[in-house]
Design a protein around this motif. Structure first.
Motif, PDB file in Angstrom:
ATOM      1  N   GLU A  54      17.532   1.663  -8.763  1.00  0.00           N
ATOM      2  CA  GLU A  54      17.186   1.964  -7.367  1.00  0.00           C
ATOM      3  C   GLU A  54      15.765   2.518  -7.281  1.00  0.00           C
ATOM      4  OE1 GLU A  54      17.770   2.274  -3.250  1.00  0.00           O
ATOM      5  OE2 GLU A  54      18.832   1.169  -4.837  1.00  0.00           O
ATOM      6  N   TYR A  55      15.414   3.387  -8.227  1.00  0.00           N
ATOM      7  CA  TYR A  55      14.058   3.953  -8.247  1.00  0.00           C
ATOM      8  C   TYR A  55      13.025   2.851  -8.483  1.00  0.00           C
ATOM      9  CZ  TYR A  55       9.968   6.527  -9.862  1.00  0.00           C
ATOM     10  OH  TYR A  55       8.700   6.999 -10.025  1.00  0.00           O
ATOM     11  N   GLU A  56      13.312   1.944  -9.456  1.00  0.00           N
ATOM     12  CA  GLU A  56      12.388   0.846  -9.741  1.00  0.00           C
ATOM     13  C   GLU A  56      12.243  -0.079  -8.539  1.00  0.00           C
ATOM     14  OE1 GLU A  56      14.010  -0.973 -13.192  1.00  0.00           O
ATOM     15  OE2 GLU A  56      13.373   0.635 -14.558  1.00  0.00           O
ATOM     16  N   ARG A  57      13.381  -0.326  -7.844  1.00  0.00           N
ATOM     17  CA  ARG A  57      13.343  -1.185  -6.656  1.00  0.00           C
ATOM     18  C   ARG A  57      12.461  -0.573  -5.568  1.00  0.00           C
ATOM     19  NH1 ARG A  57      15.741  -1.698  -1.831  1.00  0.00           N
ATOM     20  NH2 ARG A  57      16.949   0.209  -2.105  1.00  0.00           N
ATOM     21  N   LYS A  58      12.654   0.735  -5.336  1.00  0.00           N
ATOM     22  CA  LYS A  58      11.855   1.415  -4.321  1.00  0.00           C
ATOM     23  C   LYS A  58      10.392   1.499  -4.737  1.00  0.00           C
ATOM     24  CE  LYS A  58      15.529   4.151  -2.207  1.00  0.00           C
ATOM     25  NZ  LYS A  58      16.025   5.487  -1.869  1.00  0.00           N
ATOM     26  N   GLU A  59      10.168   1.691  -6.048  1.00  0.00           N
ATOM     27  CA  GLU A  59       8.796   1.750  -6.549  1.00  0.00           C
ATOM     28  C   GLU A  59       8.090   0.415  -6.330  1.00  0.00           C
ATOM     29  OE1 GLU A  59       6.720   3.772 -10.433  1.00  0.00           O
ATOM     30  OE2 GLU A  59       8.336   2.338 -10.782  1.00  0.00           O
ATOM     31  N   LYS A  60       8.819  -0.701  -6.581  1.00  0.00           N
ATOM     32  CA  LYS A  60       8.252  -2.025  -6.354  1.00  0.00           C
ATOM     33  C   LYS A  60       7.978  -2.245  -4.870  1.00  0.00           C
ATOM     34  CE  LYS A  60      10.239  -4.361 -10.378  1.00  0.00           C
ATOM     35  NZ  LYS A  60      11.217  -5.387 -10.855  1.00  0.00           N
ATOM     36  N   GLN A  61       8.895  -1.787  -4.021  1.00  0.00           N
ATOM     37  CA  GLN A  61       8.698  -1.914  -2.578  1.00  0.00           C
ATOM     38  C   GLN A  61       7.439  -1.182  -2.135  1.00  0.00           C
ATOM     39  OE1 GLN A  61      12.344  -0.487  -0.810  1.00  0.00           O
ATOM     40  NE2 GLN A  61      13.265  -2.518  -0.747  1.00  0.00           N
ATOM     41  N   VAL A  62       7.261   0.027  -2.667  1.00  0.00           N
ATOM     42  CA  VAL A  62       6.065   0.818  -2.330  1.00  0.00           C
ATOM     43  C   VAL A  62       4.813   0.096  -2.806  1.00  0.00           C
ATOM     44  CG1 VAL A  62       4.821   2.964  -2.803  1.00  0.00           C
ATOM     45  CG2 VAL A  62       7.270   3.033  -2.303  1.00  0.00           C
ATOM     46  N   VAL A  64       4.419  -3.160  -3.372  1.00  0.00           N
ATOM     47  CA  VAL A  64       4.210  -4.349  -2.528  1.00  0.00           C
ATOM     48  C   VAL A  64       3.625  -3.952  -1.180  1.00  0.00           C
ATOM     49  CG1 VAL A  64       5.387  -6.189  -1.264  1.00  0.00           C
ATOM     50  CG2 VAL A  64       5.974  -5.759  -3.648  1.00  0.00           C
ATOM     51  N   ARG A  65       4.175  -2.858  -0.605  1.00  0.00           N
ATOM     52  CA  ARG A  65       3.677  -2.386   0.695  1.00  0.00           C
ATOM     53  C   ARG A  65       2.212  -1.973   0.595  1.00  0.00           C
ATOM     54  NH1 ARG A  65       7.046   1.562   1.392  1.00  0.00           N
ATOM     55  NH2 ARG A  65       8.739   0.183   2.065  1.00  0.00           N
ATOM     56  N   LYS A  66       1.857  -1.316  -0.524  1.00  0.00           N
ATOM     57  CA  LYS A  66       0.458  -0.907  -0.723  1.00  0.00           C
ATOM     58  C   LYS A  66      -0.451  -2.128  -0.812  1.00  0.00           C
ATOM     59  CE  LYS A  66       1.076   3.558  -3.077  1.00  0.00           C
ATOM     60  NZ  LYS A  66       0.901   4.273  -4.365  1.00  0.00           N
ATOM     61  N   LYS A  67       0.001  -3.163  -1.546  1.00  0.00           N
ATOM     62  CA  LYS A  67      -0.802  -4.377  -1.698  1.00  0.00           C
ATOM     63  C   LYS A  67      -0.980  -5.080  -0.353  1.00  0.00           C
ATOM     64  CE  LYS A  67       0.271  -5.356  -6.549  1.00  0.00           C
ATOM     65  NZ  LYS A  67       0.918  -6.295  -7.500  1.00  0.00           N
ATOM     66  N   ILE A  68       0.095  -5.122   0.430  1.00  0.00           N
ATOM     67  CA  ILE A  68       0.020  -5.757   1.750  1.00  0.00           C
ATOM     68  C   ILE A  68      -0.940  -4.994   2.654  1.00  0.00           C
ATOM     69  CG2 ILE A  68       1.320  -6.257   3.859  1.00  0.00           C
ATOM     70  CD1 ILE A  68       3.751  -6.829   2.062  1.00  0.00           C
ATOM     71  N   GLU A  69      -0.822  -3.669   2.659  1.00  0.00           N
ATOM     72  CA  GLU A  69      -1.710  -2.848   3.493  1.00  0.00           C
ATOM     73  C   GLU A  69      -3.167  -2.998   3.050  1.00  0.00           C
ATOM     74  OE1 GLU A  69      -0.213   1.104   3.188  1.00  0.00           O
ATOM     75  OE2 GLU A  69       1.517   0.739   4.497  1.00  0.00           O
ATOM     76  N   TYR A  70      -3.384  -3.040   1.739  1.00  0.00           N
ATOM     77  CA  TYR A  70      -4.752  -3.207   1.226  1.00  0.00           C
ATOM     78  C   TYR A  70      -5.318  -4.562   1.633  1.00  0.00           C
ATOM     79  CZ  TYR A  70      -8.554  -3.950  -2.065  1.00  0.00           C
ATOM     80  OH  TYR A  70      -9.767  -4.242  -2.620  1.00  0.00           O
TER      81      TYR A  70
END
Length: 230
Positions: A54-62, A64-70
Motif C-alpha cells: 500500500e505504501y509503495e502504491r501510494k508512493e508511486k501515485q505521488v 506519477v502526480r509529481k511528474k504530471i504536475e511538472y
C-alpha cells in the motif's frame, strides 16, 4: 496376591496413565502454541506485506502526480514563452507596417520605388501588354514614372516597350485609417497582371513585407530563442 498388592499395582497403573496423559496434554499444548505462534507470525508478515504494498502504491501515485504536475508546469511555461515570442513577432510586424506608411510621404523616393516595382513586375510577367492597378492616391505618381519604367524594362529584357494599361475603374485599397482599422488597406506599390488576368504579380509594399517577413521569420524566432536562453 493379597489385597494390598493389588491396590498397589492399581495405584501404579493410575499414576502411569496420569503421567502419560499429562505428557500428552503438554505435547498438545506445546504443539498448539507453536502452531499459534507460526500462524500469528504469518498474519503479522502478511499485514506487513500489505502495508508495504500500500505504501509503495501510494508512493508511486505521488511520483506519477509529481511528474504530471511538472509536465503541466513545463508545458505552461513553454506556451507562455511561445506566446510572448508571437506577441513580440507581431509587434515587430506592426511596427514595420507603420514604417511602410511613411514610404509614400517622400514623393521623389516613392516614385523611384514605384518605377522599380513596375520594372520587376514586367520582368516577371514578360508580357507585351499588362494591366496595372495602384492606389487612387498613387495614380499621378504611376503616370509620372510609367514611360521610364517601360524604357528600362525594354532595355533589360531586350524587347519592345510593353503596353501598360492603368486601371482607372478598380483601384487598390487606400492606406489604413483610424476610422477603418480592420478594413482592407494597401500601404503602396502596384499589382501587375496579364491582359487575360491569368497571371498576376502582386508587388505592393504589404505583399513585399509579408514575403520578407515569412522568409526571415525562422531567423527572428531563432534569435528570440537565443535571447530567452541567455
Amino acid at each position: 496376591m493379597n489385597d494390598a498388592d493389588v491396590s498397589k499395582q492399581i495405584q501404579q497403573m493410575v499414576r502411569f496413565i496420569r503421567q502419560e496423559a499429562e505428557e500428552k496434554a503438554s505435547e498438545i499444548s506445546v504443539s498448539a502454541e507453536e502452531e499459534f505462534n507460526i500462524e500469528k507470525l504469518q498474519l503479522v508478515e502478511a499485514e506487513k506485506k500489505k502495508i508495504r504494498q500500500e505504501y509503495e502504491r501510494k508512493e508511486k501515485q505521488v511520483e506519477v502526480r509529481k511528474k504530471i504536475e511538472y509536465s503541466m508546469q513545463l508545458n505552461a511555461s513553454r506556451i507562455k514563452v511561445l506566446q510572448a515570442q508571437d506577441d513580440l513577432v507581431n509587434k515587430m510586424k506592426e511596427d514595420a507596417m507603420k514604417e511602410l506608411l511613411q514610404v509614400s510621404h517622400n514623393h521623389d523616393e516613392y516614385r523611384n520605388l514605384l518605377k522599380d516595382l513596375i520594372v520587376q513586375g514586367l520582368l516577371r510577367l514578360k508580357e507585351p501588354a499588362v494591366l496595372l492597378r495602384c492606389r487612387k492616391e498613387d495614380h499621378h505618381h504611376v503616370e509620372h514614372v510609367l514611360h521610364s519604367a517601360k524604357h528600362e524594362y525594354a532595355s533589360k529584357a531586350d524587347v519592345h516597350q510593353p503596353e501598360i494599361f492603368v486601371d482607372h475603374d478598380v483601384y487598390l485599397p487606400p492606406a489604413p485609417s483610424h476610422d477603418d482599422a480592420h478594413g482592407q488597406f494597401c500601404s503602396g506599390g502596384v499589382v501587375l497582371a496579364s491582359r487575360d488576368g491569368k497571371i498576376v504579380f502582386e508587388s505592393t509594399l504589404d505583399a513585399r513585407l509579408e514575403v520578407v517577413f515569412r522568409k526571415k521569420l525562422p531567423e527572428i524566432r531563432k534569435l528570440l530563442v537565443g535571447q530567452n536562453a541567455a
